[in-house]
Scaffold this motif. Structure first.
Motif, PDB file in Angstrom:
ATOM      1  N   TYR A  98       4.330  14.329   2.110  1.00 31.86           N
ATOM      2  CA  TYR A  98       5.105  13.739   1.022  1.00 31.86           C
ATOM      3  C   TYR A  98       6.177  14.707   0.547  1.00 31.86           C
ATOM      4  O   TYR A  98       6.074  15.920   0.735  1.00 31.86           O
ATOM      5  N   LYS A 100       0.826  -1.208   0.000  1.00 33.89           N
ATOM      6  CA  LYS A 100       0.000   0.000   0.000  1.00 33.89           C
ATOM      7  C   LYS A 100       0.863   1.263   0.000  1.00 33.89           C
ATOM      8  O   LYS A 100       0.518   2.266  -0.625  1.00 33.89           O
ATOM      9  N   HIS A 101       1.984   1.225   0.696  1.00 32.12           N
ATOM     10  CA  HIS A 101       2.890   2.378   0.699  1.00 32.12           C
ATOM     11  C   HIS A 101       3.463   2.607  -0.700  1.00 32.12           C
ATOM     12  O   HIS A 101       3.555   3.755  -1.165  1.00 32.12           O
ATOM     13  N   ILE A 159      -5.185   7.131  -0.758  1.00 35.10           N
ATOM     14  CA  ILE A 159      -5.258   6.539  -2.099  1.00 35.10           C
ATOM     15  C   ILE A 159      -6.646   6.743  -2.698  1.00 35.10           C
ATOM     16  O   ILE A 159      -6.798   7.171  -3.852  1.00 35.10           O
ATOM     17  N   LEU A 205       0.755   4.076  -2.901  1.00 31.50           N
ATOM     18  CA  LEU A 205       0.515   5.484  -2.576  1.00 31.50           C
ATOM     19  C   LEU A 205       1.555   6.386  -3.223  1.00 31.50           C
ATOM     20  O   LEU A 205       1.226   7.406  -3.837  1.00 31.50           O
ATOM     21  N   VAL A 211      -3.313   5.248   4.844  1.00 35.27           N
ATOM     22  CA  VAL A 211      -2.799   5.167   3.471  1.00 35.27           C
ATOM     23  C   VAL A 211      -3.943   4.943   2.485  1.00 35.27           C
ATOM     24  O   VAL A 211      -4.022   5.581   1.429  1.00 35.27           O
ATOM     25  N   GLU A 212      -4.854   4.054   2.844  1.00 34.42           N
ATOM     26  CA  GLU A 212      -5.977   3.757   1.949  1.00 34.42           C
ATOM     27  C   GLU A 212      -6.915   4.954   1.804  1.00 34.42           C
ATOM     28  O   GLU A 212      -7.464   5.201   0.724  1.00 34.42           O
TER      29      GLU A 212
END
Length: 495
Positions: free
Chosen positions: A320, A148-149, A353, A152, A349-350
């Motif tokens: 980021y 997932k990282h 996204i 992203l 994270v989700e």
């Protein structure tokens, strides 16, 4: 001028009464409730700065109830707030057990309305929570690097139009710890005077020399660039190893947008580097929500380092860094955040996204684009109406951060309390977050605000403005129904 003089007089009166109350506390006439140093510690270096302690004791405590109000719901367009009272003039608070329902939220950075408990983001985050759990319990370089990282970071790079990106668990720490591996002694940072505290702290930690230019003033920036190239480093006169310009997309206290085309032109002219903090502008500006670069129609490659946070427009947490692949690969090895910080939580994270895909239209809907447009419409409408009422408003017309000037110290707490009585939650800001005579209320617009909510808030702001005499502007915007939406026509009104 009259308002400025009266503001200074107000602080003068508060200061005089503060000294009087300190005198009374010293002679035990009034109970001293603040933390004090013991008599045997008097000869040591004081734990608190004298003015800071005095300010907290005698000025901040009077209006302390305007901050840290606990909410007990999702920070969406409306919030629920826990009621609290103080019986000792704001030194301590007690909760009554009552919850104030449906307060219109004009203070959260929920620009695109993704802070919600229903919908695609919530469902996706709940699904990932059941699969991955809430925490990773390791760093990215050890056992905490999830698929997932990786997803992203690739998505963020594609969203911004750059080669690569790296995600961090905390937005504030992104600025704090990023500059350290890139800049050393012999490097120069040119920083806007109104940059956020995280940028200021990160610049200081880097060990580079820091010089300040006036806010959004290109003449001031160019003069510093010329001087840096002509004179070089102090004493040795050697050329600077690197010159980095440090700016923000939207300045969170002023509501102003950086003059990015001019900054990029100067950066190219003098062969320096550019660091752009888009904490408040990413998602909130530009036709497609890609921030201030998109807003001006510029090439992302002209910005050497693009920084932003997921805490505002995306309704999540973290930050980021984006740019060239060589830069990001270097940071993955040498950045303290990458080496020592625990990885981002999978549900967070989700959430990012899903919200980014929604903005880009990759979820198969136009909901994201509609939210970006709704935020722009809400921003222009709200700003225009406040100016029509006669308030002094700072910032750019397209900035969803809307500072309304209060100036006088007594009006800081009064405005926050009066708005809360009317079920409107606002943020009031004073010294040291602003200059001492430029206290303000700061509204943050959201795509989740309906026109009815904004009209209700504007009606109450208008009433409180009359009650507290906050309509300082002599130049009132003429409300013409047939006027184009973005045109500004002013008419001088009598004092």
């Amino acid at each position: 001028m009259l308002v400025a003089v009266l503001t200074y007089v107000g602080y003068g009166v508060l200061t005089l009464f503060g000294y009087l109350r300190d005198f009374m506390r010293q002679w035990k006439i009034e109970k001293c409730q603040n933390a004090t140093e013991r008599e045997e510690q008097k000869d040591f270096v004081p734990l608190y700065q004298d003015f800071e302690n005095f300010y907290n004791r005698n000025l901040y405590m009077r209006i302390r109830d305007s901050w840290n109000r606990p909410i007990c719901s999702v920070p969406g367009a409306k919030v629920d707030m826990m009621e609290r009272v103080s019986h000792d003039y704001n030194w301590t608070f007690t909760y009554t057990g009552r919850v104030i329902k449906d307060i219109i939220n004009m203070g959260s950075y929920n620009y695109l309305g993704f802070a919600q408990k229903t919908g695609a983001c919530q469902e996706a985050a709940a699904k990932v929570l059941s699969q991955y759990g809430a925490g990773v319990c390791s760093t990215r370089q050890e056992m905490g690097n999830l698929d997932k990282h990786e997803e992203l970071e690739k998505l963020v790079a594609r969203f911004l139009g750059v080669e690569s990106a790296m995600a961090y668990g905390m937005g504030f720490a992104t600025n704090n710890l990023f500059l350290f591996p890139l800049l050393i002694q012999g490097c120069l940072i040119l920083s806007d005077e109104l940059n956020h505290a995280s940028l200021v702290l990160g610049a200081r930690l880097s060990g580079a020399t820091i010089r300040i230019f006036k806010h959004n003033n290109m003449q001031s920036l160019e003069k510093l660039l010329k001087d840096a190239i002509v004179h070089g480093q102090p004493r040795t006169r050697r050329p600077w190893k690197k010159i980095l310009i440090l700016v923000e997309g939207i300045y969170s206290m002023e509501g102003s947008i950086v003059r990015l085309p001019e900054v990029i032109a100067l950066k190219k002219k003098y062969k320096s580097y550019l660091y752009l903090d888009e904490a408040h502008s990413i998602g909130a500006l530009g036709p497609s929500g890609r921030g201030v670069v998109d807003y001006f129609g510029l090439n992302p490659e002209d910005v050497d380092v693009m920084m932003g946070t997921f805490t505002k427009s995306f309704g999540a947490a973290g930050g980021y860094i984006a740019g060239k692949k060589e830069l990001i690969d270097y940071l993955r090895t040498y950045s303290h955040s990458a080496a020592y910080a625990t990885s981002m939580s999978p549900p967070v994270v989700e959430q990012i996204i899903t919200s980014v895909k929604c903005i880009m239209g990759e979820d198969g809907t136009t909901i994201g684009r509609a939210r970006v447009q709704q935020l722009a419409e809400n921003t222009r409408y709200f700003r225009r109406r406040l100016k029509e009422m006669g308030f002094i408003i700072y910032g750019n017309e397209d900035s969803p951060v809307v500072p309304l000037m209060l100036y006088m110290p007594a009006k800081i707490g009064a405005f926050g309390r009066e708005m809360l009585k009317r079920n409107i939650g606002v943020v009031v800001v004073g010294f040291p977050a602003t200059p001492i005579i430029e206290s303000r209320a700061r509204f943050c617009l959201s795509a989740a605000h309906t026109k009815e909510m904004l009209d209700t808030a504007l009606k109450e702001i208008n009433e409180v403005g009359d009650l507290l005499q906050l309509k300082y502007s002599r130049r009132r915007l003429v409300p013409l129904l047939d006027r184009p939406f973005d045109e500004t026509t002013y008419e001088e009104t009598e004092d």
